[in-house]
Design an enzyme around this catalytic site. Structure first.
Site, PDB file in Angstrom:
ATOM      1  N   GLY A  94       5.726   1.204  -9.368  1.00  0.00           N
ATOM      2  CA  GLY A  94       5.490  -0.131  -8.832  1.00  0.00           C
ATOM      3  C   GLY A  94       6.810  -0.801  -8.508  1.00  0.00           C
ATOM      4  O   GLY A  94       7.783  -0.153  -8.158  1.00  0.00           O
ATOM      5  N   CYS A  95       6.853  -2.092  -8.650  1.00  0.00           N
ATOM      6  CA  CYS A  95       8.036  -2.890  -8.351  1.00  0.00           C
ATOM      7  C   CYS A  95       9.232  -2.397  -9.158  1.00  0.00           C
ATOM      8  O   CYS A  95       9.162  -2.287 -10.383  1.00  0.00           O
ATOM      9  CB  CYS A  95       7.733  -4.341  -8.701  1.00  0.00           C
ATOM     10  SG  CYS A  95       9.170  -5.411  -8.761  1.00  0.00           S
TER      11      CYS A  95
END
Length: 179
Positions: free
Chosen positions: A11-12
């Site tokens: 993810g981020c």
């Protein structure tokens, strides 16, 4: 002192960087892009979702202190590897859950890590094992983001503290005590 490298996408990269820089034996975490088709992509290009890159982190660690398998266990415990091409509200292939092994031993360990992580999950793990390709460091303002700007970013304030709490709860013996 021997140093090894691991490349993970969960993810981020602001969120994954904050988790892994807290681990004993990790001496460097760099946010960047991997797995895409465009040379030297920018953050804006990667966020557009058309380059094929994942937001990822490249971890430098001491295998005498923390193993690759331990890194994978932390990885699976601090993001949701059952979400395809997303983490929460971050949606797109750039937020996919992926492991980029750098040799055959890491690839075998990645398969083992997925099996371990899948044992207690109600949904299947969708984390991919992808060939390592060109690594592109993210722009400077993304590096050590949580330590600076991230502390004032509402997205980070909502996302990172719960991940760090999971880390401290599940891996207290692996968390750095020197700050």
């Amino acid at each position: 002192m021997t140093r090894d490298t691991a490349i993970l996408a969960g993810g981020c990269f602001w969120c994954t960087e904050a988790v892994f820089q807290s681990l004993d034996g990790v001496d460097g975490v760099e946010s960047g892009y991997i797995g895409g088709t465009l040379a030297n992509p920018t953050y804006k290009q990667v966020c557009g979702g058309d380059t094929g890159h994942a937001e990822a982190i490249r971890i430098s660690y001491d295998p005498a202190v923390i193993s690759y398998g331990d890194l994978l266990d932390v990885f699976f415990a601090t993001h949701d590897p059952t979400q395809l091409n997303r983490q929460g509200n971050d949606i797109g292939t750039q937020y996919r859950s992926a492991i980029f092994p750098l040799d055959e031993a890491q690839e075998a360990a990645a398969r083992d890590g997925i099996a371990r992580a899948g044992a207690d999950r109600p949904a299947p793990i969708v984390t991919t094992i992808e060939p390592a390709s060109a690594w592109y460091p993210a722009e400077d303002y993304h590096q050590a983001y949580w330590e600076g700007e991230g502390q004032r970013n509402p997205y980070c304030m909502a996302s990172i503290p719960p991940k760090l709490a999971k880390l401290r709860k599940g891996f207290a013996d692996r968390v750095r005590t020197d700050g």
